[in-house]
Design an enzyme around this catalytic site. Structure first.
Site, PDB file in Angstrom:
ATOM      1  N   TYR A  61     -12.304  -7.758   6.532  1.00 46.27           N
ATOM      2  CA  TYR A  61     -11.096  -7.820   5.697  1.00 46.27           C
ATOM      3  C   TYR A  61     -10.772  -9.284   5.416  1.00 46.27           C
ATOM      4  O   TYR A  61     -10.610 -10.076   6.349  1.00 46.27           O
ATOM      5  CB  TYR A  61      -9.897  -7.147   6.376  1.00 46.27           C
ATOM      6  CG  TYR A  61      -8.662  -7.277   5.510  1.00 46.27           C
ATOM      7  CD1 TYR A  61      -8.505  -6.462   4.385  1.00 46.27           C
ATOM      8  CD2 TYR A  61      -7.709  -8.257   5.752  1.00 46.27           C
ATOM      9  CE1 TYR A  61      -7.408  -6.625   3.539  1.00 46.27           C
ATOM     10  CE2 TYR A  61      -6.608  -8.415   4.910  1.00 46.27           C
ATOM     11  CZ  TYR A  61      -6.468  -7.603   3.808  1.00 46.27           C
ATOM     12  OH  TYR A  61      -5.400  -7.763   2.963  1.00 46.27           O
ATOM     13  N   LYS A  86      -1.241 -16.616   8.100  1.00 45.33           N
ATOM     14  CA  LYS A  86      -0.435 -15.800   9.021  1.00 45.33           C
ATOM     15  C   LYS A  86       0.444 -16.624   9.977  1.00 45.33           C
ATOM     16  O   LYS A  86       1.559 -16.950   9.624  1.00 45.33           O
ATOM     17  CB  LYS A  86      -1.330 -14.804   9.737  1.00 45.33           C
ATOM     18  CG  LYS A  86      -1.838 -13.736   8.754  1.00 45.33           C
ATOM     19  CD  LYS A  86      -2.274 -12.441   9.416  1.00 45.33           C
ATOM     20  CE  LYS A  86      -2.313 -11.319   8.413  1.00 45.33           C
ATOM     21  NZ  LYS A  86      -3.618 -11.052   7.815  1.00 45.33           N
ATOM     22  N   TYR A 111       0.829  -1.209   0.000  1.00 41.26           N
ATOM     23  CA  TYR A 111       0.000   0.000   0.000  1.00 41.26           C
ATOM     24  C   TYR A 111       0.860   1.253   0.000  1.00 41.26           C
ATOM     25  O   TYR A 111       0.772   2.087   0.885  1.00 41.26           O
ATOM     26  CB  TYR A 111      -0.932  -0.002   1.224  1.00 41.26           C
ATOM     27  CG  TYR A 111      -2.027  -1.019   1.097  1.00 41.26           C
ATOM     28  CD1 TYR A 111      -3.184  -0.719   0.394  1.00 41.26           C
ATOM     29  CD2 TYR A 111      -1.892  -2.293   1.642  1.00 41.26           C
ATOM     30  CE1 TYR A 111      -4.192  -1.657   0.248  1.00 41.26           C
ATOM     31  CE2 TYR A 111      -2.903  -3.239   1.492  1.00 41.26           C
ATOM     32  CZ  TYR A 111      -4.045  -2.909   0.801  1.00 41.26           C
ATOM     33  OH  TYR A 111      -5.034  -3.850   0.641  1.00 41.26           O
ATOM     34  N   ASP A 134     -13.001 -17.136   8.527  1.00 40.72           N
ATOM     35  CA  ASP A 134     -11.655 -16.716   8.140  1.00 40.72           C
ATOM     36  C   ASP A 134     -10.857 -16.486   9.428  1.00 40.72           C
ATOM     37  O   ASP A 134     -11.003 -15.468  10.087  1.00 40.72           O
ATOM     38  CB  ASP A 134     -11.743 -15.437   7.293  1.00 40.72           C
ATOM     39  CG  ASP A 134     -10.379 -14.927   6.852  1.00 40.72           C
ATOM     40  OD1 ASP A 134      -9.364 -15.440   7.357  1.00 40.72           O
ATOM     41  OD2 ASP A 134     -10.332 -14.012   6.006  1.00 40.72           O
TER      42      ASP A 134
HETATM   43  C1  LIG Z   1      -4.146 -11.083   6.445  1.00 43.05           C
HETATM   44  C2  LIG Z   1      -5.504 -11.607   6.221  1.00 43.05           C
HETATM   45  C3  LIG Z   1      -5.882 -12.174   4.991  1.00 43.05           C
HETATM   46  C4  LIG Z   1      -4.962 -12.199   3.793  1.00 43.05           C
HETATM   47  O1  LIG Z   1      -3.816 -12.967   3.993  1.00 43.05           O
HETATM   48  P1  LIG Z   1      -2.526 -12.701   3.064  1.00 43.05           P
HETATM   49  O2  LIG Z   1      -1.575 -13.776   3.492  1.00 43.05           O
HETATM   50  O3  LIG Z   1      -2.051 -11.330   3.370  1.00 43.05           O
HETATM   51  O4  LIG Z   1      -2.967 -12.862   1.658  1.00 43.05           O
HETATM   52  C5  LIG Z   1      -7.160 -12.685   4.874  1.00 43.05           C
HETATM   53  N1  LIG Z   1      -8.021 -12.656   5.903  1.00 43.05           N
HETATM   54  C6  LIG Z   1      -7.697 -12.131   7.100  1.00 43.05           C
HETATM   55  C7  LIG Z   1      -8.694 -12.148   8.214  1.00 43.05           C
HETATM   56  C8  LIG Z   1      -6.432 -11.574   7.297  1.00 43.05           C
HETATM   57  O5  LIG Z   1      -6.121 -11.005   8.467  1.00 43.05           O
END
Ligand SMILES: *Cc1c(COP(=O)(O)O)cnc(C)c1O
Length: 421
Positions: free
Chosen positions: A140, A269, A15, A240
């Site tokens: 997100y 992550k 970004y 997620d």
């Molecule tokens: C960071 C994140 C993503 C994306 O993961 P990347 O490895 O950056 O592509 C998707 N969902 C959530 C909740 C996240 O925190």
């Protein structure tokens, strides 16, 4: 040309503009909870590299796992071939989540893409053409286009991409606060689902903490309601857990606060302890059976680096480390210290609210014009945080010492109280 000049000239950062209009710090080394800069200074890491380095940097066991694996097999294609590390990791993920079928992929965003495709394919396998998803305001889910399409339209600036993005359905986000009354957002959700269920493949949420879209901690009863509605209307529940997974909120997975099992979970992550890029989509047996027994008979995805053995080997070791230590009391202790130190920010003029859960501590300011000053101040005092907008927050490694953690939060609070408005 020294490397920093090359970086300025040729390298994009997240970004950002090229060259970046704000300073980018040159890191030469990391160790445990420390980041070392090229001018000889050191920073306590208050970000754990975007929720990933739960064991800190250069953990001996994680380093050894990678060193061993690189001599055995750094990579092998996953189409038609397999290897032990992928199987072991998948078994661990199934045991931890209570789910059955694992798709190993490159990054969090990709795992969300695969989750959306899987939900659509599942519905299709039952003769249902359902291409929309219900998502939450402030959500997100990643930066690739399909993942972006289920992110909050304002935060992720959907308008830049015009009509390219599919239009999904957004409902009111749950009210901030683990114990807050969320009856209004639940009512909105019920109405939304009733209205749109026939066109929807599923509901996607970040359970308990909405991360990058606002660091919003919310009531587990909302997650329970999502499960209930998904059951009632045969929608796929996608949790997620890319940010929340592996203990960040005080439970191994945040869904467990609500005693809920999703149909699909995405993790990333912290999966590899912050060492390698890897994520996974994990589903129930019902979903993999239904897709596998459908006319098409296959899940249509397969990245080049799927199941990379280096990433698998370090993920296995990271999960071993986690499950073999008393991570819960470490996380609870961190939560207690965050609560104590954040309390001191409460009365400050610029502060709108503070909140924390597990290893996550957040100060929300009333306006977003101070992020750069606060970051610069913290760096000067030896603390690495990276605020966005109004949100000054920290996510720490489970190995952080009490002194280090107190210093991180005290410095954040100090920076805010210094600002004359
Ligand atoms: C960071 C994140 C993503 C994306 O993961 P990347 O490895 O950056 O592509 C998707 N969902 C959530 C909740 C996240 O925190």
């Amino acid at each position: 040309m020294n490397w920093q000049e090359i970086d300025k000239k040729h390298v994009w950062h997240p970004y950002n503009s090229l060259p970046s209009k704000t300073s980018i710090l040159p890191v030469v080394k990391t160790d445990k909870t420390k980041i070392f800069l090229d001018d000889g200074s050191e920073l306590i890491d208050g970000m754990s590299s975007w929720w990933s380095a739960i064991h800190g940097y250069n953990n001996e066991k994680l380093n050894d796992a990678l060193k061993k694996q690189v001599d055995i097999m750094p990579h092998i294609m996953f189409g038609g071939l397999s290897h032990e590390k992928a199987a072991i990791l998948s078994k661990q993920l199934c045991e931890l989540t209570g789910l059955n079928s694992v798709f190993l992929c490159d990054s969090g965003s990709v795992s969300v893409e695969v989750a959306l495709k899987t939900a659509i394919q599942y519905q299709e396998a039952q003769g249902k053409k359902r291409y929309k998803f219900i998502s939450l305001e402030h959500a997100y889910h990643g930066d690739t286009l399909a993942a972006m399409s289920v992110c909050d339209p304002q935060n992720s600036m959907h308008s830049i991409y015009g009509s390219y993005l599919p239009k999904h359905i957004f409902t009111k986000a749950p009210e901030i606060g683990f114990d807050s009354d969320c009856s209004e957002s639940i009512k909105a959700l019920e109405e939304c689902v009733e209205k749109h269920q026939k066109e929807c493949a599923g509901i996607i949420i970040e359970p308990i903490v909405q991360g990058a879209g606002g660091m919003r901690i919310y009531n587990p009863s909302y997650v329970k309601k999502v499960r209930e509605l998904c059951d009632k209307y045969e929608l796929i529940m996608i949790a997620d857990e890319i940010a929340t997974g592996f203990g960040h909120t005080g439970k191994m997975f945040a869904c467990q606060w609500a005693d809920v099992k999703p149909d699909i979970m995405t993790v990333g992550k912290a999966l590899t302890g912050g060492y390698m890029t890897m994520a996974a989509m994990i589903t129930s047996k019902n979903i993999s059976d239904t897709i596998s027994n459908s006319k098409l008979g296959a899940l249509m995805h397969g990245p080049t680096f799927m199941g990379n053995p280096l990433a698998c080997s370090v993920a296995i070791e990271s999960i071993n480390l986690l499950t073999q230590m008393d991570w819960k009391s470490k996380v609870n202790n961190i939560e207690k210290i965050f609560s104590e130190e954040l309390e001191k920010a409460k009365g400050l003029k610029l502060v709108k609210s503070v909140r924390n859960i597990g290893v996550i501590g957040v100060i929300e300011l009333k306006d977003n014009s101070h992020a750069q000053y606060i970051q610069d101040y913290c760096v000067q005092k030896g603390v690495w945080i990276r605020p966005f907008g109004k949100l000054i927050y920290s996510i720490v490694a489970y190995i952080i010492s009490e002194d280090e953690l107190r210093k991180v939060v005290k410095t954040m609070v100090e920076a805010i109280s210094n600002i004359k408005s």
